[in-house]
Design a protein around this motif. Structure first.
Motif, short mmCIF file in Angstrom:
data_model
loop_
_atom_site.label_atom_id
_atom_site.label_comp_id
_atom_site.label_asym_id
_atom_site.label_seq_id
_atom_site.Cartn_x
_atom_site.Cartn_y
_atom_site.Cartn_z
N HIS A 108 -3.61 4.38 -5.54
CA HIS A 108 -4.82 4.99 -5.00
C HIS A 108 -6.01 4.97 -6.19
O HIS A 108 -6.99 5.22 -6.30
N ALA A 117 -0.08 12.25 0.45
CA ALA A 117 -1.56 12.50 0.70
C ALA A 117 -2.21 13.29 -0.17
O ALA A 117 -3.35 13.08 -0.70
N ASP A 172 4.78 10.72 17.11
CA ASP A 172 4.68 11.63 15.92
C ASP A 172 4.96 13.03 16.47
O ASP A 172 4.70 13.45 17.55
N PRO A 223 8.89 15.65 5.03
CA PRO A 223 7.68 16.48 4.97
C PRO A 223 6.45 15.82 5.30
O PRO A 223 6.24 14.36 5.21
N PRO A 224 5.45 16.36 5.80
CA PRO A 224 4.07 15.84 6.10
C PRO A 224 3.23 14.83 5.05
O PRO A 224 3.63 15.72 3.91
N GLY A 225 2.77 13.96 5.32
CA GLY A 225 1.83 13.37 4.23
C GLY A 225 2.56 12.61 3.16
O GLY A 225 1.99 12.12 2.05
N CYS A 226 3.87 12.19 3.61
CA CYS A 226 4.57 11.38 2.64
C CYS A 226 4.74 9.86 2.77
O CYS A 226 5.58 9.02 2.15
N GLY A 227 3.79 9.37 3.99
CA GLY A 227 3.86 7.93 4.33
C GLY A 227 4.81 7.65 5.40
O GLY A 227 4.96 6.26 5.69
N LYS A 228 5.05 8.43 6.50
CA LYS A 228 5.74 7.97 7.70
C LYS A 228 4.83 7.13 8.42
O LYS A 228 5.34 5.98 8.82
N THR A 229 3.64 7.47 8.62
CA THR A 229 2.65 6.86 9.54
C THR A 229 2.45 5.38 8.82
O THR A 229 2.15 4.36 9.37
N LEU A 230 2.29 5.37 7.55
CA LEU A 230 2.02 4.54 6.74
C LEU A 230 3.06 3.23 7.12
O LEU A 230 2.69 2.12 7.06
N ASN A 256 9.07 16.49 11.13
CA ASN A 256 9.12 17.32 10.10
C ASN A 256 10.44 18.22 10.19
O ASN A 256 11.04 18.82 9.28
N LYS A 275 -3.38 11.00 -2.97
CA LYS A 275 -4.57 10.26 -2.64
C LYS A 275 -5.69 11.27 -2.69
O LYS A 275 -7.04 11.06 -3.26
N LEU A 314 8.71 4.21 -1.81
CA LEU A 314 9.74 4.18 -0.69
C LEU A 314 10.43 2.89 -0.43
O LEU A 314 10.46 2.30 0.66
N ASP A 345 0.97 -1.27 -0.07
CA ASP A 345 0.01 -0.10 0.04
C ASP A 345 0.92 1.23 0.02
O ASP A 345 0.36 2.37 0.16
N ILE A 355 2.26 5.90 -6.41
CA ILE A 355 1.20 6.35 -5.58
C ILE A 355 0.17 6.31 -6.08
O ILE A 355 -1.12 6.09 -5.66
P1 ATP Z 1 2.41 13.43 8.68
O1 ATP Z 1 3.96 13.92 9.26
O2 ATP Z 1 1.56 14.65 8.74
O3 ATP Z 1 2.00 12.54 10.14
P2 ATP Z 1 2.90 11.15 7.34
O4 ATP Z 1 4.08 11.20 6.67
O5 ATP Z 1 2.73 10.37 8.43
O6 ATP Z 1 2.48 12.57 7.75
P3 ATP Z 1 0.71 9.51 6.38
O7 ATP Z 1 -0.11 9.82 7.35
O8 ATP Z 1 1.53 8.24 6.15
O9 ATP Z 1 1.75 10.91 6.32
O10 ATP Z 1 0.10 9.77 4.79
C1 ATP Z 1 -1.17 10.16 4.79
C2 ATP Z 1 -2.01 9.65 3.63
O11 ATP Z 1 -1.38 9.71 2.59
C3 ATP Z 1 -1.85 8.09 4.09
O12 ATP Z 1 -2.95 7.39 4.52
C4 ATP Z 1 -1.99 7.49 2.60
O13 ATP Z 1 -3.12 7.36 2.03
C5 ATP Z 1 -1.42 8.79 1.72
N1 ATP Z 1 0.17 8.40 1.35
C6 ATP Z 1 1.18 9.24 1.83
N2 ATP Z 1 2.13 8.62 1.52
C7 ATP Z 1 1.93 7.69 0.75
C8 ATP Z 1 2.82 6.74 -0.03
N3 ATP Z 1 4.01 6.88 -0.18
N4 ATP Z 1 2.29 5.68 -0.66
C9 ATP Z 1 0.84 5.60 -0.62
N5 ATP Z 1 0.07 6.49 -0.07
C10 ATP Z 1 0.44 7.57 0.90
#
Ligand code: ATP
Length: 402
Positions: free
Chosen positions: A318, A343, A235, A177-184, A282, A346, A140, A136, A314
């Motif tokens: 999606h 993000a 986080d 940066p935020p939203g690039c998949g760290k939590t994922l 970040n 998506k 990365l 998913d 990505i």
């Molecule tokens: P933050 O720093 O804001 O917590 P983050 O890096 O942890 O951000 P995620 O929470 O992992 O970001 O990503 C947010 C959403 O964006 C995910 O639920 C996913 O749907 C989508 N997304 C982000 N990065 C990817 C990726 N590399 N591949 C697929 N989907 C991604």
């Protein structure tokens, strides 16, 4: 008023006094119904008053069931007590360590309480086994390999490390940066090793739970040990681990206490324990070097903005289940989205599909995506765009012959 007798009598056949009787009868039925309602209400209020008047029960922890059927408990007020057990209690629930309620005299167990976590811990995200897998995550691959080596392998095969006489990293810091998949990523590792995933947001520890940060950190680590194997994700760790923190005000002292507790917890466990700590930020530039020392977050992995190939992957993820028209070219869409985060991509896919739904189509067209890209990318403030500077798309485009 006319009343239908219901026994085949037509309207208007009652004499004046009969009509009065009928009216009074239906009045009685009506009053009886009201009376029933009031009785119910009265019962309800009586029960509420009873609850309010009832003396509180005493919470205790069950230590042992004695051979004569009584129980040894430690009451929350301090003393150890030998108490009776109410007949109606299910004996299977009476395991040492169970939380029980004693009657107000403290002479008998009258209830087995549900196991409860600290309410603050409940406020955080705890997932038994997240349903995110590596497939998913797009773009990365290198980071996934590194995480598998540093987190997955020691959890799955700790003996290999023992044989080799080496210690795996205790903590891994993911930055970017935020939203690039760290939590994922963290969720995918937890899924892979069948671990409990516990996520806390450090800025909330600092802002929402003032005065409680250190205690919550302690509780979270003990929860992680109880539910091991587990992965703790902290986080925005910069909120409690910034080197610019000048321990002057009471708020800053509190944040410092939280960090000290976190470091003590990390220092306190064995690297081959089945609890792993991941942290994200970040702002790696502001982190206190104390947390990056060996034995703490000593593995640092960058999660950058996706490059052209990453964005393509990505987009593929999606749009996996999306009915696409033939004119949709994901490579072309990836080229149009330089600077977008995972993000963002998506959101673009969701927007495009929503537009198709709005128009009443069952296929998503290229124009839907183009419009969604314009909408999502327009006027975006992108303070993290510099993360991609070494990752310019032009070189990527050459590499993938795009
Ligand atoms: P933050 O720093 O804001 O917590 P983050 O890096 O942890 O951000 P995620 O929470 O992992 O970001 O990503 C947010 C959403 O964006 C995910 O639920 C996913 O749907 C989508 N997304 C982000 N990065 C990817 C990726 N590399 N591949 C697929 N989907 C991604």
């Amino acid at each position: 008023m006319s009343i239908n007798g219901g026994e085949g009598k037509a309207e208007g056949i009652y004499s004046g006094s009969e009509l009065k009787i009928r009216e009074q009868e239906s009045e009685i039925v009506f009053l009886r119904e009201i009376l029933e309602k009031y009785k119910e209400e009265l019962e309800y209020y009586k029960a509420q008053v009873e609850k309010l008047m009832a003396p509180p029960l005493i919470e205790a922890t069950l230590l042992e069931i004695l051979p004569d059927g009584r129980a040894l408990v430690k009451s929350s007020s301090g003393p150890m007590l030998v108490v009776q057990i109410l007949e109606t209690i299910d004996r299977n629930l009476l395991k040492p360590g169970a939380s029980v309620a004693l009657n107000q005299r403290g002479s008998a167990i009258v209830e087995v309480l549900p196991r409860f976590e600290d309410p603050y811990v409940k406020a955080f995200e705890v997932i038994e086994r997240p349903n995110i897998s590596y497939s998913d995550i797009g773009g990365l691959d290198e980071q996934i390999i590194e995480l598998r080596e540093t987190v997955e392998l020691p959890l799955k095969n700790p003996h290999i490390f023992r044989i080799m006489g080496i210690e795996p990293p205790k903590g891994v810091l993911l930055y970017g940066p935020p939203g690039c998949g760290k939590t994922l990523l963290a969720k995918a590792v937890a899924h892979e090793v069948n671990a409990t995933f516990i996520r806390i947001v450090a800025s909330e520890l600092a802002q929402k739970f003032i005065g409680e940060g250190a205690r919550i950190v302690k509780e979270i680590f003990s929860l992680a040990r109880r539910k091991a194997p587990s992965i703790i994700l902290i986080d925005e760790i910069d909120a409690i681990a910034s080197k610019r923190l000048d321990v002057g005000t009471s708020g800053e002292r509190e944040i410092h206490r939280t960090l000290t507790q976190l470091l003590a917890e990390i220092d306190g466990f064995d690297p081959l324990d089945n609890v792993k700590v991941l942290a994200t930020t970040n702002r790696i530039d502001v982190l206190d070097p104390a947390i990056l020392r060996p034995g703490r977050f000593d593995r640092i992995i960058e999660i950058p903005l996706p490059n052209l190939r990453g964005r393509y992957e990505i987009f593929k993820i999606h749009t996996r289940k999306m009915p696409l028209s033939n004119d949709v070219d994901l490579i072309e869409l990836s080229k149009l989205t330089e600077g977008a985060t995972g993000a963002d991509i998506k959101t673009i896919c969701i927007e495009a599909a929503l537009k198709a739904i709005r128009i009443g189509r069952e296929l998503v067209y290229k124009e839907d995506f183009v419009e969604a890209i314009k909408k999502v990318m327009r006027n975006r403030y992108r303070p993290y765009a510099f993360y991609n500077m070494n990752n310019r798309d032009s070189t990527e485009a050459n590499r993938y012959h795009l």
